[in-house]
Design an enzyme around this catalytic site. Structure first.
Site, PDB file in Angstrom:
ATOM      1  N   GLU A 126       2.379  -4.067  -1.570  1.00 24.85           N
ATOM      2  CA  GLU A 126       2.911  -2.716  -1.647  1.00 24.85           C
ATOM      3  C   GLU A 126       3.652  -2.514  -2.977  1.00 24.85           C
ATOM      4  OE1 GLU A 126       1.617  -0.866   0.399  1.00 24.85           O
ATOM      5  OE2 GLU A 126       2.443  -0.938   2.422  1.00 24.85           O
ATOM      6  N   ASN A 138      -1.174   4.432  -2.092  1.00 21.64           N
ATOM      7  CA  ASN A 138       0.020   4.131  -2.908  1.00 21.64           C
ATOM      8  C   ASN A 138      -0.257   3.075  -3.981  1.00 21.64           C
ATOM      9  OD1 ASN A 138      -0.200   1.781  -1.467  1.00 21.64           O
ATOM     10  ND2 ASN A 138       1.797   1.916  -0.448  1.00 21.64           N
TER      11      ASN A 138
END
Ligand code: F6R
Length: 255
Positions: A139, A132
């Site tokens: 994140e 990702n």
């Protein structure tokens, strides 16, 4: 950015090992930022085999799970011990891994930043990349100005890392990770990515827009970022043949 595409992970790993070895030989008290995961495993084997002198080297790892004691088989502290620290002559007091079990984790995060600062900053930060686009455990939507802190993992990342835990064991939801700004402060960043599973993340990081949705794209703003890729990880790059040509002709690619 310098984008180096090698035919295999083995060749990409050798390149990164040579960069680190050269740094340690030139600067015996170098400060390294280290990563865990699958990508650097071969690199650590090579560094061990090179029998470098680590006595004055300082290391700072990117991240650790919150709540996992250092002895837990899936902890990054244990990983570093197994794959690097126990095989080299590093002074353990100089080998830092963020604490996920401190009584006051936010305070430990602030002290981690301060310890890096007092060490004179990081000379070379090793990185992997999540599918990702995460670097460290920053994140998507992590602030590009973030510092070492607690983060919540996405379900994708927890799934990607479930293989390091025994069946039925819960992958922690929380981690301590260096922030994106902490990583960007390093004088050089070296990102390893191997295999087709990383190709989309690598392409977005190198050729996509700079975006908190894809944290590795922040490296586009770094003055000395090197990508060590294999053919598969590079397979999504529009300018792959250009990067290869530049490399073959011994010029660095400065984006
Ligand atoms: C590990 C870390 C992560 C990993 C990334 C890729 O310390 O910070 O960003 O580098 O999740 O992991 P692998 O190499 O296992 O695919």
């Amino acid at each position: 950015m310098e984008v180096i595409i090698q035919p295999s992970a083995e060749d990409g790993t050798q390149l990164a090992a040579d960069l680190i070895a050269e740094l340690i030989r030139k600067k015996p008290d170098a400060t390294l930022g280290l990563a865990t995961g699958r990508a650097p495993l071969g690199l650590y084997r090579k560094l061990v085999d090179m029998r470098l002198d680590w006595r004055q080297v300082r290391t700072f790892n990117l991240d650790e799970y919150v709540g996992l004691p250092g002895a837990h088989p899936a902890s990054f502290s244990r990983y570093m011990d197994e794959h690097l620290f126990r095989h080299i002559n590093i002074d353990r007091r100089n080998a830092h891994v963020p604490s996920g079990t401190a009584a006051d984790v936010p305070d430990a995060c602030a002290r981690y930043e301060e310890t890096i600062r007092l060490a004179g900053g990081i000379d070379l930060q090793l990185l992997g990349i999540g599918t990702n686009g995460h670097i460290g455990f920053n994140e998507p939507t992590s602030s590009l100005a973030s510092r070492t802190r607690i983060k919540t993992l996405t379900e994708d990342t927890r799934r990607d890392n479930a293989c390091h835990f025994d069946a039925g064991q819960l992958v922690p939801h929380h981690v301590v990770t260096m922030g994106i700004a902490t990583i960007m402060d390093a004088r050089q960043c070296v990102l390893l990515a191997f295999g087709r599973a990383k190709s989309a993340a690598v392409a977005a990081a190198i050729e996509g827009p700079v975006s908190a949705m894809h944290p590795a794209s922040a490296l586009q703003l770094h003055p000395n970022a090197v990508y060590c890729l294999d053919d598969e990880a590079a397979s999504g790059l529009t300018l792959a043949s250009y990067y290869r040509w530049v490399r073959e002709h011994k010029f660095a690619v400065h984006a």
